[in-house]
Design a protein around this motif. Structure first.
Motif, mmCIF file in Angstrom:
data_model
loop_
_atom_site.group_PDB
_atom_site.id
_atom_site.type_symbol
_atom_site.label_atom_id
_atom_site.label_comp_id
_atom_site.label_asym_id
_atom_site.label_seq_id
_atom_site.Cartn_x
_atom_site.Cartn_y
_atom_site.Cartn_z
ATOM 1 N N SER A 85 30.255 124.604 63.086
ATOM 2 C CA SER A 85 30.809 124.307 64.023
ATOM 3 C C SER A 85 30.843 126.164 64.647
ATOM 4 C CB SER A 85 32.332 123.708 64.275
ATOM 5 O OG SER A 85 32.135 122.601 63.856
ATOM 6 N N LYS A 120 29.561 114.321 64.154
ATOM 7 C CA LYS A 120 28.240 114.823 64.026
ATOM 8 C C LYS A 120 27.496 115.757 63.467
ATOM 9 C CE LYS A 120 28.490 118.205 67.506
ATOM 10 N NZ LYS A 120 28.684 118.767 68.753
ATOM 11 N N HIS A 121 28.555 116.314 62.747
ATOM 12 C CA HIS A 121 28.409 117.421 60.949
ATOM 13 C C HIS A 121 28.177 116.792 60.132
ATOM 14 C CE1 HIS A 121 28.752 120.569 64.419
ATOM 15 N NE2 HIS A 121 30.419 120.534 64.781
ATOM 16 N N SER A 132 41.328 112.138 70.449
ATOM 17 C CA SER A 132 40.634 110.847 71.098
ATOM 18 C C SER A 132 39.479 110.366 69.443
ATOM 19 C CB SER A 132 40.090 110.570 72.014
ATOM 20 O OG SER A 132 38.818 111.342 72.699
ATOM 21 N N THR A 133 39.315 109.247 70.300
ATOM 22 C CA THR A 133 38.036 108.537 68.779
ATOM 23 C C THR A 133 36.642 109.738 69.601
ATOM 24 O OG1 THR A 133 39.076 106.961 68.570
ATOM 25 C CG2 THR A 133 37.434 107.183 67.761
ATOM 26 N N ILE A 134 36.409 108.850 70.554
ATOM 27 C CA ILE A 134 35.171 109.551 70.880
ATOM 28 C C ILE A 134 35.129 111.159 70.437
ATOM 29 C CG2 ILE A 134 34.077 110.153 73.518
ATOM 30 C CD1 ILE A 134 33.903 107.350 72.474
ATOM 31 N N ASP A 135 35.943 112.310 71.162
ATOM 32 C CA ASP A 135 36.095 113.106 70.532
ATOM 33 C C ASP A 135 35.823 114.018 69.382
ATOM 34 O OD1 ASP A 135 36.463 114.080 73.191
ATOM 35 O OD2 ASP A 135 38.804 114.651 73.338
ATOM 36 N N LEU A 140 34.821 111.943 67.033
ATOM 37 C CA LEU A 140 32.852 111.806 66.677
ATOM 38 C C LEU A 140 32.649 112.340 66.723
ATOM 39 C CD1 LEU A 140 33.387 107.839 67.025
ATOM 40 C CD2 LEU A 140 33.529 108.970 65.223
ATOM 41 N N ARG A 141 32.446 112.354 68.271
ATOM 42 C CA ARG A 141 31.270 113.660 69.489
ATOM 43 C C ARG A 141 31.570 115.612 68.163
ATOM 44 N NH1 ARG A 141 29.020 112.968 74.113
ATOM 45 N NH2 ARG A 141 29.449 115.754 74.522
ATOM 46 N N ASP A 142 32.650 115.814 68.142
ATOM 47 C CA ASP A 142 33.066 117.233 68.464
ATOM 48 C C ASP A 142 33.381 116.756 66.356
ATOM 49 O OD1 ASP A 142 33.166 117.677 70.266
ATOM 50 O OD2 ASP A 142 35.835 117.495 70.795
#
Length: 435
Positions: A224, A156-157, A146-149, A151-153
């Protein structure tokens, strides 16, 4: 394309990391590395897993990709295990170019190219054994993400200021770059992270033009997973004038015989410059470095014999297309100029060879004079008749004495081909068609 795993041309390589890294260095194949000594120590401790990736942005790989495949093969011969990635997702976007936005191909086109490129790559590596190669596709871990995952995972790095500082991005800021291409580095970096998690991959190799993407992947794994992994980049291969190697007057040097005939492929290597042929031998063949050095000394003493170019063309063509195509190309190279038997050439090789010299289609009622003039071997009808009368005109390597002989009266190779030659070096092809 050629035989699987070209073992007849490969040396026995020690499984020690130092041995293969020393060999890569001696061949001029190390342009950048994150920490070569740390990589050496990890390789010496035991076999590692490494990967190299190819984006399906065309229906075939080209000679620049070949360098990466052969580098992967060298590491496999040293006992390490390759992951060969064909980018079903990254190929839908494409790495940003300095010249402008890429045209995006359809999902169906990219999927078809993935399969074609997979078929090309697997011919150069072993798929069996303890260090057998594994083919992977990054669409496997991105398609359901998903786009949310994402961007979050992943996002953010990646500090935006560092992404903006990348050369290709900064060069495109004024002319414009889409968010799609701007984000490509995140997708490629995620490949390294996923392959590290799934397969224990600790090394990515690639071309120096990919160094920013490769090191971004190294950094993503560190952020990560808290794990130090490695990167190694080969140099950009250039001609003597500094322009990119792998382009000819007719275009890209492709590995697919449908896009570039084995004969034309062979000829592209024969044309290597004297100042670069030694480098190409080290980088694109498995000939031992010491043997190459001896060959180059012999070449320097008699450059007109083109010993180095002939060895280079034979080795690389055998790797990509097989020894039979080398034999056919070498026969064609001599037969066209009267030093071999034209009738022994397969029709596709003859057609490809004549395609390099120029082919004209003429009906059977055209005369030899017409043919000499239409092919450009002479500049007038009188010059054509003079070439024939003076014994300087040949058809299929046989001297002809009748300038007005119709082409229908001449024996054609494979039913339709005539090799027309004036003197020793001027050659053209005639494809005889129905009038």
């Amino acid at each position: 394309m050629g035989p699987s795993a070209p073992t007849d041309q490969e040396p026995h390589v020690s499984t020690a990391g130092g041995s293969v890294l020393d060999d890569l260095t001696a061949r001029g194949l190390v342009a950048h590395s994150t920490d070569l000594e740390a990589l050496r120590a990890e390789m010496d401790a035991g076999p590692i897993v490494y990967y190299v990736g190819f984006d399906p942005t065309a229906p075939s790989l080209h000679v620049g990709n070949l360098l990466q495949i052969l580098t992967a093969r060298r590491l496999q011969l040293a006992g390490h295990r390759p992951l060969l990635l064909v980018g079903g997702s990254t190929g839908l976007i494409g790495d940003p170019k300095e010249t402008g936005e890429r045209v995006m191909n359809t999902h169906e086109t990219v999927a078809a190219w993935v399969e074609r490129i997979r078929d090309q790559v697997v011919r150069f590596v072993d798929l069996e054994g303890e260090n057998g190669a594994t083919m992977v596709n990054n669409l496997d871990w991105t398609e359901s993400l998903s786009t949310i995952d994402f961007l979050r995972d992943i996002g953010k790095h990646f500090p935006v200021n560092r992404m903006l500082a990348r050369d290709v991005v900064s060069s495109r800021l004024e002319s414009g770059i889409s968010y799609t291409e701007f984000s490509y580095v995140l997708l490629q970096s995620m490949d390294y992270l996923e392959l590290h998690r799934r397969h224990g991959c600790v090394l990515q190799t690639g071309g120096s033009d990919q160094w920013g993407n490769i090191t971004a992947g190294v950094e993503l794994v560190r952020r990560s997973e808290g794990r130090r992994v490695h990167a190694l980049a080969t140099p950009l291969i250039t001609k003597a004038d500094g322009t990119k190697f792998g382009k000819t007057e007719s275009g890209t040097v492709w590995l697919d015989r449908e896009l570039m005939s084995p004969y034309a492929f062979y000829q592209s290597w024969i044309q290597a410059e004297d100042t670069k042929v030694g480098e190409y031998l080290k980088q694109f063949t498995f000939v031992p470095v010491e043997e190459i050095d001896a060959l180059m000394a012999e070449h320097a003493a008699a450059p007109g014999r083109r010993l180095a170019q002939r060895r280079l063309a034979a080795e690389v063509t055998a790797l990509v297309h097989g020894q039979a195509e080398v034999d056919a190309a070498e026969l064609a190279s001599t037969a066209l100029f009267g030093r071999g038997e034209l009738a022994e050439l397969p029709e596709d090789t003859l057609a490809a060879a004549l395609g390099e010299t120029g082919v004209v289609e003429l009906g059977g009622d055209a005369t030899l004079t017409d043919a000499l003039l239409e092919t450009g071997l002479v500049d007038s009808r009188s010059a054509a008749r003079r070439a024939v009368s003076e014994g300087g005109a040949y058809v299929n390597n046989s001297r002809v004495d009748d300038a007005e002989a119709p082409l229908a009266s001449l024996d054609a190779l494979h039913g339709s081909w005539l090799v027309l030659r004036r003197g020793k070096r001027a050659v053209a092809g005639i494809r005889r068609v129905r009038s």
